[in-house]
Design an enzyme around this catalytic site. Structure first.
Site, PDB file in Angstrom:
ATOM      1  N   TRP A  79      35.404  32.848   2.859  1.00 52.41           N
ATOM      2  CA  TRP A  79      35.809  31.796   3.801  1.00 52.41           C
ATOM      3  C   TRP A  79      36.706  32.379   4.896  1.00 52.41           C
ATOM      4  O   TRP A  79      36.634  31.992   6.057  1.00 52.41           O
ATOM      5  CB  TRP A  79      36.563  30.687   3.042  1.00 52.41           C
ATOM      6  CG  TRP A  79      37.107  29.604   3.945  1.00 52.41           C
ATOM      7  CD1 TRP A  79      36.464  28.476   4.336  1.00 52.41           C
ATOM      8  CD2 TRP A  79      38.391  29.556   4.571  1.00 52.41           C
ATOM      9  NE1 TRP A  79      37.265  27.740   5.164  1.00 52.41           N
ATOM     10  CE2 TRP A  79      38.455  28.374   5.330  1.00 52.41           C
ATOM     11  CE3 TRP A  79      39.501  30.402   4.564  1.00 52.41           C
ATOM     12  CZ2 TRP A  79      39.579  28.010   6.073  1.00 52.41           C
ATOM     13  CZ3 TRP A  79      40.625  30.048   5.311  1.00 52.41           C
ATOM     14  CH2 TRP A  79      40.651  28.869   6.048  1.00 52.41           C
ATOM     15  N   HIS A  80      37.540  33.361   4.506  1.00 53.98           N
ATOM     16  CA  HIS A  80      38.484  33.922   5.470  1.00 53.98           C
ATOM     17  C   HIS A  80      37.799  34.738   6.549  1.00 53.98           C
ATOM     18  O   HIS A  80      38.325  34.876   7.645  1.00 53.98           O
ATOM     19  CB  HIS A  80      39.540  34.771   4.756  1.00 53.98           C
ATOM     20  CG  HIS A  80      40.577  33.938   4.084  1.00 53.98           C
ATOM     21  ND1 HIS A  80      40.422  33.452   2.823  1.00 53.98           N
ATOM     22  CD2 HIS A  80      41.767  33.468   4.529  1.00 53.98           C
ATOM     23  CE1 HIS A  80      41.481  32.727   2.502  1.00 53.98           C
ATOM     24  NE2 HIS A  80      42.312  32.718   3.517  1.00 53.98           N
ATOM     25  N   GLY A  81      36.686  35.316   6.243  1.00 54.43           N
ATOM     26  CA  GLY A  81      36.021  36.091   7.289  1.00 54.43           C
ATOM     27  C   GLY A  81      34.763  36.750   6.781  1.00 54.43           C
ATOM     28  O   GLY A  81      34.610  37.014   5.584  1.00 54.43           O
TER      29      GLY A  81
END
Lengths: 464, 308
Positions: free
Chosen positions: A326-328
């Site tokens: 989700w973060h990257g």
């Protein structure tokens, strides 16, 4: 629009100046929120407003049909797949193309998929990960019968686009916010003052602590090859540990403050994470709105801890991998998620040991050190870069201690540690009994924020 | 309403009113108490934004790296030659076609179209040919550039200070720059001055990176094209310390003297390298006084070319 920019100062001044004209009348209020939020978002790139409004409209309609028709599951999946698809297209398409390309190259087929990806998908719409999750929580909660539907499309879009949380969270739930937005009364003086104090505190964290530490961190990561010294790298990673916390918590705190000044309460997003006694505790304190989203909608949906021990650990690891992703769209984030998943599992498997007095004392310290080490993966752009930083931290090399101590970063590192580990709340509550001292204290914090702010930096979580 | 709540509301109202009163007082007190550091970050931003302003009435433009924006003062040129000059030096810049084109867009179409281009070994190294600094300034949005150029100089008393810099300033240490926003020159100095301070960093760079022959030949072709399209390019090498020149020439096997000779052979005006009487505070950049002297010398040499 950045919270720490001159255009935002003008924007927020105008917002509160004209607010009384719109706030008291029901329909005008919702329209006002939607309009100013679109202006806030469109300031960055107006074209992506269509994506925000488009996915929002799909979710609103799906929510409506979930309640009105017998095909609840169909509309839930339509909502989920719309949001996941927009994330896949705008956030992960390049990463997926890279993986496929590498796999094909290994198999002996040489052609470029990346080149054929449409150019518009290469721009990451600001806040896409946040507003899609806000939107998703609405339809899932409706499906589960845990939320009431929005009265109209306007209400729903105002909730999704409400500018304080739009681009970097906190991730809010419709059930928490829609009812609050329905109230037309303006906040009382106490709430206003608390909102102002919250904003001041948030700006201090972002502009003074995070931005000053960022200079040192960026300088080292810009020259990973030539930055040397074990102490230098430990200081750099400690600086990043506090930078990312104060950057993100700063944003969340400003968002809470602005919302409070509108009479809306956002839940706490960070609760002194570096005071955590272990990894489970860390995740109860760090980015609480995201952790609870993954807990409620992913971990529990997968079965949570209801199955065997092995199944529980698999669920935990899968959730953490997704959280990393989700973060990257990068392997470094996936490895970061995996590292935290593994550490959570270790803590869970050996929890009997951690009840021993020795471990009770040692584990919080070890947790902090391991969190610092995992941030290396989070900050590095590639796995090779992360390996170089780990080498810098773990293989001894001399560095000028005097130079490190005399640096700006060291001063703000000490202040950051004091802000995080000293218990300020009691003193601040006590201070509120003496208006003259409280006012002077917050006026001084404003001056410190203005004169000792670091060079303007974008909020780290904007890229997610 | 409970008594406790009424009391808290009253306290909050009082705090907020006092806070609004204290804000201007603490801000004014801070402006007076805190030392004004010579390297103003807001003026620095305005300085870079100024280099993006597209005036089109210059007689002469200077293009190059930090040695150019710290070493050549267009004001001195104006005084000595009555020419309107502007400095387009950027940090770690390479004189590639994009940068030079950006500078020549500001030349007056009726003038001699003098383009003074500074070359150094550093400007053809792999990290410089990316022209990262110039590109990052160029990528600022129009509104950002406007705010930085027009608003920042007016509110630069709200400049941010670094705590470490205040300590250094009180001990008379550090690097300082005074920005001339309108012409692109920054008078700079370092206390204490050390003509070898930058040498180790350059040495490391030369060990790590390669001198790009490809960038060099592109540069030669571009300069020749520039001349054939009616411009008047002049090649210079901005003076630095003796040890720095030795290091650069040794690391690149005399690439810059060779390049200057080649351009001269092909009919381009090349001014000889002269560093007599000039001093560098870090080995790479001229201090304020030397920049003035060098600008005088350069204006005499270029004045002669202009009158040709």
């Amino acid at each position: 629009m950045l919270f720490n920019s001159i255009p935002f100062v003008v924007f927020i001044a105008l917002f509160f100046f004209f607010k009384p004209l719109f706030w008291s009348k029901d329909n005008r209020r919702w329209l006002w929120i939607l309009m100013v939020s679109c202006l806030f978002y469109g300031w960055w790139d107006w074209r992506f407003l269509f994506l925000l409004l488009g996915t929002g409209t799909v979710d609103y309609l799906c929510g409506k049909y979930i309640l009105q028709t017998g095909k609840k599951k169909l509309y839930l999946w339509l909502s989920i797949s719309t949001n996941i698809a927009s994330l896949l297209i705008f956030k992960y398409s390049l990463f997926i193309a890279e993986i496929i390309e590498d796999a094909l190259n290994m198999a002996g087929f040489h052609f470029s998929i990346k080149a054929s990806i449409p150019e518009f998908t290469l721009v990451l719409p600001v806040g896409i990960s946040f507003y899609t999750f806000n939107s998703l929580s609405y339809t899932i909660d409706l499906y589960r019968g845990k939320a009431k539907p929005a009265d109209s499309w306007l209400h729903f879009m105002a909730f999704i686009s409400f500018f304080p949380h739009l681009v970097a969270g906190p991730i809010i739930r419709a059930r928490d916010i829609l009812t609050q937005l329905k109230k037309s009364s303006s906040p009382d003086m106490l709430t206003m003052w608390n909102g102002i104090k919250t904003c001041i505190w948030g700006y201090f964290q972002k502009m003074v602590l995070a931005d000053n530490l960022a200079v040192f961190v960026n300088a080292n990561f810009d020259q990973v090859d030539s930055s040397t010294g074990t102490l230098n790298w430990w200081m750099c990673m400690l600086a990043f540990t506090f930078q990312i916390y104060f950057d993100f918590n700063g944003y969340s705190t400003i968002a809470r403050g602005i919302a409070k000044m509108c009479g809306i309460h956002f839940k706490l997003n960070f609760n002194h994470p570096y005071r955590a006694t272990g990894f489970s505790d860390f995740w109860r304190r760090w980015h609480i709105s995201l952790s609870s989203f993954f807990r409620d909608y992913v971990y529990i949906s997968m079965g949570g801890s209801r199955g065997s021990k092995f199944e529980t650990e698999v669920n935990r690891m899968s959730t953490m991998l997704l959280s990393g992703l989700w973060h990257g769209a990068s392997w470094t984030f996936i490895f970061w998620g995996a590292a935290h998943g593994a550490l959570l599992s270790v803590e869970n498997v050996f929890k009997k040991w951690f009840s021993l007095k020795f471990f009770k004392l040692l584990w919080p310290v070890l947790t902090f050190v391991l969190v610092v080490l995992t941030w290396v993966l989070f900050r590095s752009e590639t796995l090779n870069e992360a390996i170089q930083v780990y080498k810098g931290m773990l293989i001894w090399q001399d560095a000028s201690v005097k130079e490190l101590i005399m640096s700006n970063a060291f001063i703000w590192l000490i202040v950051s540690a004091l802000v995080e580990w000293l218990n300020w709340r009691k003193s601040l509550n006590y201070l509120s009994k003496f208006p003259i001292f409280e006012a002077l204290f917050y006026a001084l914090i404003v001056s410190i924020t203005i004169f000792f702010r670091g060079p303007e930096q974008q909020f780290i979580y904007f890229q997610f | 309403m409970p008594v406790e709540m009424t009391y808290r509301l009253k306290m909050a109202e009082r705090s907020m009113k006092l806070w609004m009163l204290f804000i201007p007082i603490t801000l004014l007190a801070s402006i007076f108490i805190l030392p004004e550091l010579p390297s103003s970050p807001m003026r620095r931003d305005a300085f870079w934004a100024g280099k993006m302003e597209s005036d089109t009435n210059e007689d002469i433009v200077f293009v190059g790296d930090s040695r150019v924006y710290r070493g050549i003062d267009p004001l001195v040129f104006g005084r000595m030659t009555k020419l309107k000059a502007r400095n387009f030096g950027f940090s770690s810049a390479s004189p590639d076609s994009i940068l030079i084109e950006h500078a020549i867009n500001c030349l007056s179409s009726s003038g001699k179209k003098l383009v003074v281009i500074a070359v150094s070994a550093n400007s053809f190294m792999s990290s410089s040919i990316e022209n990262t600094h110039f590109k990052s300034v160029k990528s600022w949005s129009v509104s950002d550039k406007w705010v930085k150029y027009h608003i920042y100089p007016l509110i630069s008393f709200f400049d941010n200070r670094s705590v470490a810099d205040i300590f250094k300033y009180m001990k008379s240490e550090g690097y300082y720059e005074h920005y001339n926003i309108s012409n692109g020159f920054a008078a700079s100095y370092k206390i204490p001055a050390d003509s070898n301070a930058a040498v180790p960093a350059y040495q490391r760079q030369f060990e790590r990176e390669q001198y790009s022959k490809d960038a060099e030949s592109k540069f030669i072709n571009y300069v020749l094209r520039l001349k054939s399209s009616g411009y008047h390019p002049v090649i210079i090498r901005v003076p630095c310390s003796y040890s720095m020149i030795q290091l650069e020439d040794m690391a690149t096997k005399n690439a810059i003297p060779r390049l200057m000779r080649e351009l001269m052979d092909r009919g381009i005006d090349v001014l000889p390298y002269v560093s007599d009487g000039l001093s560098s505070y870090d080995g790479s950049h001229l201090d304020e006084q030397s920049a003035e002297l060098y600008s005088q010398k350069l204006s005499q040499d270029i004045g002669r070319l202009y009158s040709k």
